[in-house]
Design an enzyme around this catalytic site. Structure first.
Site, short mmCIF file in Angstrom:
data_model
loop_
_atom_site.label_atom_id
_atom_site.label_comp_id
_atom_site.label_asym_id
_atom_site.label_seq_id
_atom_site.Cartn_x
_atom_site.Cartn_y
_atom_site.Cartn_z
N CYS A 113 0.84 -1.19 0.00
CA CYS A 113 0.00 0.00 0.00
C CYS A 113 0.88 1.24 0.00
O CYS A 113 1.72 1.40 0.90
CB CYS A 113 -0.92 0.01 1.23
SG CYS A 113 -1.92 1.51 1.35
N CYS A 156 -1.87 6.28 6.37
CA CYS A 156 -3.27 5.92 6.63
C CYS A 156 -3.39 5.13 7.93
O CYS A 156 -2.61 4.20 8.17
CB CYS A 156 -3.81 5.11 5.46
SG CYS A 156 -5.52 4.56 5.70
N CYS A 209 -7.83 1.36 -2.37
CA CYS A 209 -7.53 0.60 -1.16
C CYS A 209 -7.59 -0.89 -1.46
O CYS A 209 -8.54 -1.37 -2.09
CB CYS A 209 -8.51 0.96 -0.06
SG CYS A 209 -8.29 0.02 1.47
N GLN A 253 -22.30 -7.54 7.81
CA GLN A 253 -20.89 -7.88 7.76
C GLN A 253 -20.26 -7.16 6.56
O GLN A 253 -20.95 -6.83 5.60
CB GLN A 253 -20.71 -9.40 7.63
CG GLN A 253 -21.25 -10.18 8.82
CD GLN A 253 -20.63 -9.77 10.13
OE1 GLN A 253 -19.43 -9.53 10.23
NE2 GLN A 253 -21.45 -9.67 11.17
N ASN A 263 -25.10 -12.51 18.76
CA ASN A 263 -24.16 -11.64 18.05
C ASN A 263 -24.38 -10.22 18.59
O ASN A 263 -25.00 -9.39 17.94
CB ASN A 263 -24.40 -11.70 16.55
CG ASN A 263 -23.42 -10.84 15.76
OD1 ASN A 263 -22.35 -10.49 16.25
ND2 ASN A 263 -23.79 -10.49 14.54
N CYS A 267 -17.16 -9.35 17.22
CA CYS A 267 -15.99 -8.68 16.66
C CYS A 267 -15.31 -7.85 17.75
O CYS A 267 -14.43 -7.04 17.44
CB CYS A 267 -16.37 -7.80 15.47
SG CYS A 267 -17.53 -6.47 15.89
#
Length: 386
Positions: free
Chosen positions: A18, A24, A99, A212, A313, A343
């Site tokens: 990258c 970034c 990206c 997601q 979740n 997550c």
């Protein structure tokens, strides 16, 4: 079940290059090979289990859809003509033309979108690619800037030729009356896709809805959930945080029945439309599901003894009082298994401590690496009552 990241599955020495690596803030691990990134995440999770005194004798496996080009949803900030994420060296948005996190179709959509010259300085933007390649954009701007956009007209006319447009926190859809733009109520369209075994199922939601980030990685998540529930035949399930139904449908494919609990009204509206739009041979699933709306982090009225399994979740804050009725039950009345997806491993670990005290042990743990190059990852855990 899903492709395991182990020696031979991917090139462990692969690196994603990258040009913005030093500027970034979006990616934290570009200096590591992909194999080293996955090892780091496994070690981090095991260390967390140790810190919370959570014994786990099995191995943590990493499931991956690849080291790059996964995302079908993009969230960038607009600042003085720059569209991107915050810089590492100062509190300023870095302009990001491309990206390696983005799927090729999303990168193409970003390149088109960047041609717009905005008549104001600041805002938040979500771009999305649907499962059939359709484009969407959510423009979250201040009210005064939304009025400027409606009055300017040209930008919205051009955007609507390419994509479905949603505006503001209320996710209104601009409609041209012939002389001006008016905002009408939110609309539900197919913006995501779940899986029932090998069968894709369209999910209705909005561009601004939580999903997601990756269609490809989501297939892995659905396969794991479905496989676990298949190992407990004819289970009666209760689900916390059903959202638009991403885990609900894979669970229903293997369960006897499911009680879905969710606080967000728009998410449940999407789930209802998904159920109504199921193909004829899947309409029987509507008889197997019961939907409840409420803040189940504060209070749950359902009786856990009526269920064989729990599927959760939760948001970053974890389960909170959702677990209270479970803790109050006698041990032999608690559901035999508990599936936890998160997550945010720290809040998950706190909840698993409470589940351990309820007699549940960690049986299987997977990391789904749908955020390569970053420190983030999804955890799937199966717990069983002793």
């Amino acid at each position: 079940m899903a492709k395991l990241l182990k020696k031979g599955s991917f090139n462990r020495d692969e690196r994603v290059l990258c040009p913005l690596q030093d500027l970034c803030s979006g990616c934290q691990h570009l200096d590591l090979t992909y194999g080293a990134q996955c090892d780091f995440k496994k070690d981090q999770l095991l260390q967390l289990f140790t810190e919370f005194s959570l014994p786990y004798l099995g191995s943590i496996q990493v499931l991956s859809a690849g080291p790059a080009f996964l995302r079908d949803r993009l969230d960038f900030s607009l600042e003085e003509g720059r569209l991107g994420l915050y810089r590492k060296d100062r509190r300023e948005i870095l302009d990001i033309p491309g990206c390696s996190q983005l799927s090729p179709v999303l990168q193409s959509w970003l390149s088109e979108f960047r041609k717009i010259q905005w008549p104001f300085q600041k805002g938040s933007i979500r771009l999305r690619i649907g499962p059939q390649g359709q484009k969407g954009v959510w423009l979250d701007f201040a009210n005064i800037d939304i009025k400027t956009l409606l009055d300017e007209k040209t930008i919205l006319h051009n955007l609507q030729k390419e994509a479905l447009v949603e505006i503001g926190q209320r996710r209104k859809v601009p409609v041209w009356t012939g002389s001006e733009f008016k905002l009408r109520d939110p609309e539900m369209h197919v913006w995501f896709q779940t899986w029932m075994n090998e069968r894709p199922v369209d999910l209705f939601c909005q561009v601004a809805s939580f999903t997601q980030p990756s269609l490809r990685a989501n297939k892995i998540i659905c396969d794991v959930i479905n496989g676990w529930i298949q190992s407990f035949p004819r289970s009666r399930l209760i689900e916390f945080g059903s959202g638009i139904g991403n885990l609900t449908l894979p669970a229903l494919a293997a369960a006897e029945s499911l009680t879905a609990c969710e606080i967000d009204a728009l998410s449940l509206e999407g789930l209802q439309k998904t159920l109504e739009s199921l193909p004829e041979d899947l309409q029987v699933l509507r008889q197997k599901i019961e939907i409840h709306r409420g803040d189940f982090q504060k209070k749950l009225t359902q009786d856990f003894s009526q269920f064989d399994g729990v599927l959760v979740n939760p948001p970053r804050s974890g389960l909170m009082n959702f677990l209270s009725p479970l803790e109050e039950l006698p041990a032999n009345k608690r559901p035999p298994f508990f599936i936890y997806m998160s997550c945010f491993p720290e809040s998950m670990a706190k909840d698993v401590v409470r589940l351990k005290e309820c007699g549940y042990d960690l049986e299987e743990v997977y990391i789904v690496d749908q955020f390569p190059q970053t420190s983030h990852y999804e955890v799937l855990a199966l717990l069983q009552r002793k």
